[in-house]
Design a protein around this motif. Structure first.
Motif, PDB file in Angstrom:
ATOM      1  N   ARG A  19     -23.102  38.128 -87.910  1.00 50.63           N
ATOM      2  CA  ARG A  19     -24.361  38.424 -88.602  1.00 50.63           C
ATOM      3  C   ARG A  19     -24.365  37.654 -89.914  1.00 50.63           C
ATOM      4  O   ARG A  19     -23.342  37.138 -90.350  1.00 50.63           O
ATOM      5  N   CYS A  27     -30.842  44.490 -88.598  1.00 46.11           N
ATOM      6  CA  CYS A  27     -29.374  44.452 -88.476  1.00 46.11           C
ATOM      7  C   CYS A  27     -28.758  43.154 -88.990  1.00 46.11           C
ATOM      8  O   CYS A  27     -27.546  43.031 -89.028  1.00 46.11           O
ATOM      9  N   GLN A  28     -29.584  42.186 -89.369  1.00 45.16           N
ATOM     10  CA  GLN A  28     -29.129  40.896 -89.913  1.00 45.16           C
ATOM     11  C   GLN A  28     -28.391  40.021 -88.911  1.00 45.16           C
ATOM     12  O   GLN A  28     -27.739  39.060 -89.290  1.00 45.16           O
ATOM     13  N   THR A  29     -28.466  40.345 -87.610  1.00 48.06           N
ATOM     14  CA  THR A  29     -27.860  39.442 -86.631  1.00 48.06           C
ATOM     15  C   THR A  29     -28.690  38.162 -86.567  1.00 48.06           C
ATOM     16  O   THR A  29     -29.894  38.169 -86.824  1.00 48.06           O
TER      17      THR A  29
END
Length: 142
Positions: free
Chosen positions: A31, A96-98
């Motif tokens: 991420r 989730c910042q992936t």
């Protein structure tokens, strides 16, 4: 635009202890991470506080080797998946910042060729798209 370093695997580059620790952490996290998030995540592994400039120097080296990409819009970094030497399109989940790297062709390839023809050296710049990944969409609808 594949450099000699980009053709090598990270183990062939013989990363120093700090560079290797930063790169391995980024690969494990999968991420986008800021330098300060990297510091916080490395602290338990290393057992000491790491100076921010040390992390930035590691990131600069990893950027130069095309092992990580800087996501300018969120001021974070992400490791490139194995075998990729250019980021192309980055799909960034706002929850989730992936980061997913799109396999489709970069929409700016023709523009990059025109820029290169002028003699201007374009730095690595991914195309960034922000949205919500399928997993987070599912979690928020249930």
């Amino acid at each position: 635009m594949q450099t000699a370093a980009a053709a090598q695997t990270p183990t062939e580059l013989k990363l120093s202890g700090n560079r290797k620790a930063v790169f391995m952490l980024m690969q494990q996290q999968q991420r986008a991470l800021s330098a300060y998030e990297i510091i916080d995540l490395l602290r338990p592994q290393i057992g000491r506080i790491i100076h921010p400039m040390l992390v930035y120097r590691c990131l600069d080296f990893l950027l130069a080797q095309h092992l990580v990409v800087k996501l300018v819009s969120v001021n974070k970094f992400v490791a490139l998946p194995g075998g990729l030497t250019e980021p192309g399109q980055c799909l960034i989940c706002e929850i989730c910042q992936t980061v997913t790297f799109s396999a489709s062709s970069n929409p700016l390839q023709q523009q990059k060729r025109k820029i290169a023809a002028t003699g201007f050296k374009l730095n690595q710049q991914p195309v960034e798209f922000h949205g919500i990944c399928a997993s987070c969409q599912k979690d928020h609808t249930e």
